[in-house]
Design an enzyme around this catalytic site. Structure first.
Site, PDB file in Angstrom:
ATOM      1  N   LYS A  71      -4.580  26.855  77.281  1.00  0.00           N
ATOM      2  CA  LYS A  71      -3.795  26.975  78.512  1.00  0.00           C
ATOM      3  C   LYS A  71      -4.659  26.652  79.729  1.00  0.00           C
ATOM      4  O   LYS A  71      -4.238  25.959  80.634  1.00  0.00           O
ATOM      5  CB  LYS A  71      -3.278  28.411  78.673  1.00  0.00           C
ATOM      6  CG  LYS A  71      -2.074  28.754  77.825  1.00  0.00           C
ATOM      7  CD  LYS A  71      -1.520  30.112  78.283  1.00  0.00           C
ATOM      8  CE  LYS A  71      -0.781  30.793  77.147  1.00  0.00           C
ATOM      9  NZ  LYS A  71      -0.395  32.168  77.475  1.00  0.00           N
ATOM     10  N   HIS A 126      12.349  18.133  46.381  1.00  0.00           N
ATOM     11  CA  HIS A 126      12.442  16.684  46.475  1.00  0.00           C
ATOM     12  C   HIS A 126      11.526  16.150  47.560  1.00  0.00           C
ATOM     13  O   HIS A 126      11.602  14.991  47.911  1.00  0.00           O
ATOM     14  CB  HIS A 126      13.886  16.275  46.757  1.00  0.00           C
ATOM     15  CG  HIS A 126      14.803  16.633  45.639  1.00  0.00           C
ATOM     16  ND1 HIS A 126      15.233  15.720  44.709  1.00  0.00           N
ATOM     17  CD2 HIS A 126      15.335  17.816  45.262  1.00  0.00           C
ATOM     18  CE1 HIS A 126      16.020  16.329  43.830  1.00  0.00           C
ATOM     19  NE2 HIS A 126      16.092  17.598  44.134  1.00  0.00           N
ATOM     20  N   GLU A 175      -0.804  33.567  63.996  1.00  0.00           N
ATOM     21  CA  GLU A 175      -1.281  34.039  65.293  1.00  0.00           C
ATOM     22  C   GLU A 175      -1.939  35.410  65.153  1.00  0.00           C
ATOM     23  O   GLU A 175      -2.897  35.728  65.860  1.00  0.00           O
ATOM     24  CB  GLU A 175      -0.139  34.090  66.322  1.00  0.00           C
ATOM     25  CG  GLU A 175      -0.648  34.201  67.745  1.00  0.00           C
ATOM     26  CD  GLU A 175       0.424  33.892  68.787  1.00  0.00           C
ATOM     27  OE1 GLU A 175       1.508  34.486  68.720  1.00  0.00           O
ATOM     28  OE2 GLU A 175       0.166  33.065  69.685  1.00  0.00           O
TER      29      GLU A 175
END
Lengths: 540, 540
Positions: free
Chosen positions: B461, B351, B322
């Protein structure tokens, strides 16, 4: 692109699969009309290779193994009767065992029902179970799940202490195909010790899921563990969720195991179709190929807009990166293939790194995962949806944020796919797993690599073994070293223990520091922390 | 590289910071001797810019704000007395409030002590608290922590139902600087409704952390919430952990808050030094710069070998991506900067995807995080370390796997850094946060961008808001539409509601499907799932 054109592209590149309750939209990937002709031959070849694979042809030549995870949800397809029977038999055993645990027919040594499960495994033996336990958790499971998936003694202690008195009513499922995975073995020893310290008989709590010839299997047999369930060499760890590794989790959660397998089977049927434009697994594979230029040039950011799917990206990270991250192609040419995967969930991640996705380095494409129905039956939430504004629910906002982010990314030329599930349940999660398993298989064919081995994992393990050997030598050396003798530098110690290999001084230093920090009989002469100056001696 | 040369390079590029209990090793990053001269001027400039920043110069010109998270752990540095007093006062309030909750001086309405905390926030208001609650959890905290960090109604219901009868003894901390974050508001409404349904008075459980002029603050004041703690506009969400957002978590966990702040303060002091070769934050920044060619060309894979640090990568993903993922540089030139971050923990990830790291796409470098002392005091584990083989502990293996992986990667030309903490505790975790905060600030200067704004978040937004508006219009339209009227296609509906903007047909279709799936008064004429053919009508 004009509105009409975008809408046309959307309609052409959106496909719903009624038998799966799933749709896929690739309209915001900027491939052009010529793309499909270009990739047609590769796709055709990939379809043929997948057909061969499913027939039981050896697909993992390194390990001389068949690849059979597809048979797990449809045993009719197994290449012979013995395998079919083994698969069917294992499923019956899983169901019966879980039912007995849940009903109390098998009780804990306290005489009460089991209340908790520790699942002990790593990698393929942990991520699938974790993903299921989180995505399909019913609101009030009979058993609470805990996971031990590492060799961190503090992490293990934290989990064991959380359970404390409850260990007496805790089932411990040890999962290791080979039975030789060190992290899992260490966890098992630590857990068994915790039982012993409380005067509890570990074997009365222990279940093994392992190859029937493994070391773990022998331990379980010799110890008289409650149950041993099979793993097969033709199932890779990262595709083992439909074997007892994952089916036991589903069964112990008391949810619909048959639906889980049916979802995967249904996806298998749809994704066997030889049509690159409509087979959803091939559509995914071709889009990954397109996005990264067939070389993994872009990261895949996985953004499920559903809390329950938080671990999907970690699950896919393993499935995709371990399968596709390969040095050589099938002809042995160096290709350094792969596809990096990360992500957590939306809209949460919008407040974390979507800033970079929209504005920053253009080194990724997004896979949005959406669930149309906000309520999940497993949650057993009977309340009416809350209105957070007049006529608007939290779920409406969740969708709004997803669509909004997609638009915001598209405006800046960032590409995305939307995968939509009608509902989140056993069927759709089983299907999701099968869909990605096959997409990975197809992609491997497109880029001509073997998806079913993991040669790169061995080197790290081997090197780790050498580090531990060095530690043993060091401990022994200092054990025999006179307390009043002179302190020795790293180089002096190296010479004393005859260690000259490249990198070894550094490793020696690191190991010495770790031993000092943990009070293992070695100390620094002074608190000197320069690798070339520090001297060590035996603790008094 | 020959052994002797490697060892020399290691000794030269390893540095221990005694006052921090932390060391940094960059020997396996393949920069050459000339690198430092090349970057010297940039580093010098970055040091100066950081000095200015700390003095309180406006560093976030978009929002006309100072950047003051450094003052939170050393209020003496605040640019004026008022700010200093506010910081000191808030800290006292946090400590007093938490002490009262823990002692029972402030009781739940049942007359008993509070037992659980729901932390309600998203992004900067959630990840820091989550990272602390996981990395620094004492074995038996007085309060159990739950997080609601999304607007997924199912996720919220799942958490609330888990708590069920315990809601009466649950504290709800609502965290939103602006008080206007929709996800947090939605979560708050859903939680408040759950209290209301159980005839509990939400305000007697509610705490707000917010700007003292925000909407949330007014709600909390009007409702008579138990407590309101301040957030300041000069603290960014992603650097707010040392404000009440994070300090309240530390205090409610009953662990050493002063140590947590002292760790950060100590790092701040060390990382103010103007020496690019020894300042650990600048060393990190220069290595990121080196690895990605100053353009984020390589991903940063964060691999802490410690279960408690699992969320570090998610925390850093936010802090780094950010801050650094920016379209423009400070002069307004398009640069598309950034640094992608992912990872979970070792040896678990070995793994999962270390296969790709060793063999696959060479598009990353690794930051190993190691903790020398295996035991963590917070775990309160008094048992002697278990030997999993003669003289070998799980912790030895944990270190072995880390060193082994580092070697295996190095053999294949993959670069890595090791950051080592002597111990994991409040001090070192506080320090870790401060170290990365400053590294990010330095890196932003090196690449000439503003690290302290997030313009890219707004677009998503805003678009989300438009989607929700469209939904309201649709609901109203169908509400007024005659039940017996003809069903309408997406295009017809668009025309009816006067919607013609680009992308809108697709959004319309997605919203309609979501409304149908959730029984919101609209249905499909037939079960047609082709966007251009499907028709919708009002449900009877």
């Amino acid at each position: 692109m004009a509105a009409a054109k975008l809408w046309k592209r959307y309609c052409e590149n959106f496909k719903y699969y009624p038998e799966l309750g799933l749709s896929l939209d690739i309209s915001r990937m900027n491939f052009n009309d010529g793309y499909w002709a270009k990739i047609f031959t590769k796709c055709k070849q990939a379809f043929l290779e997948m057909d061969e694979l499913e027939k039981g042809n050896i697909a993992n030549p390194d390990e001389n193994r068949m690849v059979g995870h597809y048979w797990l949800r449809n045993s009719e397809l197994a290449p012979n009767c013995e395998l079919k029977n083994e698969i069917d038999q294992a499923l019956v055993e899983v169901k019966t065992f879980a039912a007995n645990i849940l009903s109390g027919a098998i009780k804990s040594p306290t005489g009460e029902k089991f209340k908790n499960v520790i699942y002990l495994g790593i990698g393929g033996s942990a991520l699938g179970p974790q993903f299921i336990a989180e995505s399909l958790r019913p609101q009030k499971p009979e058993l609470r799940f805990f996971f031990i998936d590492n060799t961190d003694p503090d992490g293990i202690a934290l989990t064991l202490n959380d359970l404390e008195q409850e260990l007496a009513r805790t089932l411990v499922v040890v999962v290791s195909k080979s039975g030789g995975t060190v992290e899992t073995r260490n966890g098992m020893i630590e857990v068994a010790m915790a039982y012993q310290r409380r005067n509890l008989d570990f074997s009365k709590h222990a279940v093994a899921i392992t190859s029937l010839s493994s070391k773990l299997c022998k331990i379980a047999e010799a110890g008289g563990w409650i149950k041993i369930l099979p793993m097969w060499d033709w199932v890779g760890g990262r595709t083992s969720v439909m074997s007892p590794v994952g089916t036991l989790v589903v069964a112990l959660l008391g949810i619909k195991l048959d639906e889980f397998l049916a979802g995967a089977k249904a996806v298998d049927i749809v994704t066997r179709e030889h049509n690159m434009r409509t087979n959803p697994a091939m559509v995914l594979a071709t889009m990954w190929y397109y996005a990264g230029n067939g070389k993994g040039e872009k990261d895949l950011v996985v953004l499920p807009y559903k809390d329950r799917l938080l671990l999907l990206s970690r699950y896919l990270q393993q499935l995709i990166m371990e399968s596709l991250g390969k040095e050589f192609n099938k002809e042995g040419k160096v290709v350094n293939q792969g596809l990096a995967v990360y992500g957590n969930k939306g809209s949460t991640d919008q407040h974390a790194y979507v800033q970079q996705l929209r504005e920053g380095v253009k080194n990724f494409f997004v896979l949005f995962v959406e669930v149309l129905e906000d309520k999940v039956e497993l949650t057993n939430n009977t309340e009416k949806a809350v209105e957070v504004e007049a006529h608007v629910t939290s779920g409406d906002y969740l969708q709004g944020f997803m669509l909004g982010t997609r638009l915001a990314l598209f405006e800046k030329g960032r590409e995305s796919i939307i995968l939509t599930l009608d509902k989140l349940n056993e069927f759709s999660v089983g299907g999701l797993i099968a869909l990605f398993e096959r997409a990975v298989g197809f992609y491997a064919s497109l880029v001509n690599i073997n998806a079913y081995h993991q040669p790169g994992v061995e080197a790290g393990k081997k090197a780790a073994g050498m580090v531990v050997e060095m530690e043993k030598i060091l401990l022994k050396f200092f054990d025999n070293y006179d307390v009043s003798s002179k302190a020795l530098s790293v180089e002096q110690i190296a010479s004393e223990i005859n260690c000259q290999k490249e990198d070894d001084f550094e490793t020696l230093y690191k190991v010495l520091e770790h031993l000092v920090a943990n009070g293992r009989g070695i100390e620094r002469e002074r608190d000197e922390r320069k690798p070339d100056l520090v001297k060590y001696k035996r603790s008094r």
